[in-house]
Design a protein around this motif. Structure first.
Motif, PDB file in Angstrom:
ATOM      1  N   SER A   1       0.756  -1.507   0.812  1.00 36.63           N
ATOM      2  CA  SER A   1      -0.034  -0.314   0.682  1.00 36.63           C
ATOM      3  C   SER A   1       0.974   1.744   0.129  1.00 36.63           C
ATOM      4  O   SER A   1       0.181   2.345  -0.851  1.00 36.63           O
ATOM      5  CB  SER A   1      -0.897   0.650   1.250  1.00 36.63           C
ATOM      6  N   GLU A   2       2.119   1.291   0.731  1.00 31.71           N
ATOM      7  CA  GLU A   2       2.905   2.716   1.118  1.00 31.71           C
ATOM      8  C   GLU A   2       3.907   3.061  -0.603  1.00 31.71           C
ATOM      9  O   GLU A   2       3.629   4.132  -1.044  1.00 31.71           O
ATOM     10  CB  GLU A   2       4.191   2.321   2.022  1.00 31.71           C
ATOM     11  N   GLU A   3       4.401   1.415  -1.450  1.00 36.16           N
ATOM     12  CA  GLU A   3       4.347   1.999  -2.406  1.00 36.16           C
ATOM     13  C   GLU A   3       2.950   2.068  -3.824  1.00 36.16           C
ATOM     14  O   GLU A   3       3.826   3.047  -4.473  1.00 36.16           O
ATOM     15  CB  GLU A   3       5.268   0.696  -3.165  1.00 36.16           C
TER      16      GLU A   3
ATOM     17  N   ARG B   1       0.692   3.602  -3.105  1.00 33.11           N
ATOM     18  CA  ARG B   1       0.245   5.483  -2.494  1.00 33.11           C
ATOM     19  C   ARG B   1       1.543   6.033  -3.052  1.00 33.11           C
ATOM     20  O   ARG B   1       0.873   7.189  -3.975  1.00 33.11           O
ATOM     21  CB  ARG B   1      -0.032   5.340  -1.306  1.00 33.11           C
ATOM     22  N   LYS B   2       2.497   5.524  -3.501  1.00 33.71           N
ATOM     23  CA  LYS B   2       3.659   6.770  -4.025  1.00 33.71           C
ATOM     24  C   LYS B   2       3.970   6.666  -5.224  1.00 33.71           C
ATOM     25  O   LYS B   2       3.777   7.784  -5.769  1.00 33.71           O
ATOM     26  CB  LYS B   2       5.214   6.069  -3.252  1.00 33.71           C
TER      27      LYS B   2
END
Length: 414
Positions: free
Chosen positions: A255-257, A259-260
């Protein structure tokens, strides 16, 4: 014969491109023990070549989401080679045969290649003897040879493969692979640009259902090229947004990747999400999202359109915040939380709270809160009279920015 002048032989079917191949004159020595001083031991290992997804027209695209981790040796091949010929064409073999290491003192030398590289590697060995490539119109095979030539540093083969690829029509698979060519390849920029043009043309109507599975496997550079050249009108903005989110979900499970990638590369291309930024803190199964809307974007976008935030995730499900002005039957400003199109609806209860930072305290003030069912298909949120939102003395704008905070909590159905 070996010491004579090299003759120039035109590549079949490519004279118009000005391409010529050099007959090195050593084809007679290939796999001939009498003219070979080395045995090349080729270990073919299993690396799980990326699978292909067949499109409606039977053309394949590499599925970049899957590779196997096995490196077991599948088979061993031996080829009699001349160290002088290979060293003259390849700096890799020059070092292998002359750098004083153990391998350079033995008659047998070993190289290890992936099973997906085997055919291309044998083509490369033949090329180093005769200066020619087997005539082919398969652009994917040429990409394979180009990649193996780069791996073993055979500059003349790299140049020839690049020229042929530029001259040949691309396929979805070859275009995708040309986007990922290493910069060490001289013509990688030209091939990448050609691939982007091919993809943007092929997927000019990328929202059509028949392209969806195929497009999920196109890498980021290709998707950006397609969106940059083929964004439809405002009436399709919601569909474009949903497509971008689905693609990011497929390509980036983290999810973090994800979002970026969405924030930096994709959403800036989609007009309706340019006006909202967000900072996300996620604590499953609850989450807190902070959004910022600029006054100029609010004023410029309403009443003709709406603004969407980048997607955020709670309990594994995607949502986005939308802001828009509704004129009928009342003139008001609406903030709604809507669910991203994904694999299905969650059954349970969703508690939400929408807050705005206001003057003079600069603290967040609750605007609306309440429960809803996650199985609902419509958005949920709150409204504020438009005349209270936009004036210069509005308590909702701080330094011409509207600060919105959203709390979500999902309680699964038992």
């Amino acid at each position: 014969m070996a010491g004579g002048d090299a003759s120039m032989v035109a590549a079949p079917g490519l004279e118009a491109a000005g391409e010529a191949e050099v007959d090195s004159g050593f084809e007679f020595a290939f796999e001939n023990e009498a003219f070979s001083d080395r045995v090349l031991r080729i270990e073919v290992i299993s690396t799980g070549r990326k699978r292909r997804s067949e499109g409606d027209d039977g053309e394949g695209i590499i599925d970049s989401s899957w590779t196997a981790s096995s490196t077991a040796v599948l088979r061993v091949k031996t080829v009699h080679v001349s160290s002088v010929i290979l060293a003259a064409k390849s700096s890799f073999f020059f070092k292998l045969f002359s750098n004083g290491m153990k391998e350079s003192d033995q008659r047998q030398s070993t190289v290890r290649i992936a099973d997906s590289e085997e055919n291309a590697f044998m083509e490369l060995i033949r090329f180093m003897y005769n200066g020619r490539l087997t005539p082919t119109t398969e652009s994917t095979l040429l990409v394979d040879i180009l990649m193996i030539a780069d791996k073993f540093d055979v500059a003349s083969c790299i140049k020839l493969c690049s020229q042929r690829l530029i001259a040949l029509p691309m396929t979805p698979e070859s275009a995708v692979r040309c986007l990922d060519l290493p910069c060490s390849i001289t013509m990688s920029a030209d091939l990448s640009e050609a691939a982007k043009k091919f993809l943007s043309k092929r997927y000019e109507k990328f929202l059509l259902t028949k392209f969806q599975d195929e497009l999920m496997r196109v890498p980021l550079a290709g998707i950006v090229a397609i969106l940059s050249k083929n964004l439809p009108g405002a009436e399709s903005e919601n569909s474009v947004f949903d497509f971008v989110v689905r693609w990011a979900d497929f390509q980036y499970p983290n999810s973090e990747e994800r979002r970026k990638i969405l924030s930096s590369s994709l959403l800036p291309v989609v007009a309706l999400v340019r006006s909202m930024t967000n900072e996300i803190l996620i604590d499953q199964p609850s989450c807190i999202m902070n959004f910022i809307l600029k006054r100029e974007h609010c004023s410029g976008s309403f009443p003709s359109g709406s603004i969407r935030s980048p997607p955020f995730y709670c309990a594994g499900h995607g949502f986005f915040l939308s802001a828009h002005r509704r004129m009928d039957p009342r003139n008001y400003f609406s903030l709604e939380i809507q669910k991203v199109e994904d694999k299905g609806l969650v059954r349970g209860t969703l508690d939400y709270e929408i807050e705005l930072r206001t003057t003079p305290s600069l603290e967040f003030t609750c605007l609306w809160k309440g429960p809803t069912t996650t199985g609902c298909t419509h958005g949920f949120g709150c409204i504020v009279p438009w005349p209270e939102v936009i004036p210069d003395d509005s308590p909702f704008f701080i330094d011409d920015k509207l600060h919105v905070r959203v709390h979500l909590k999902i309680t699964p159905q038992l």
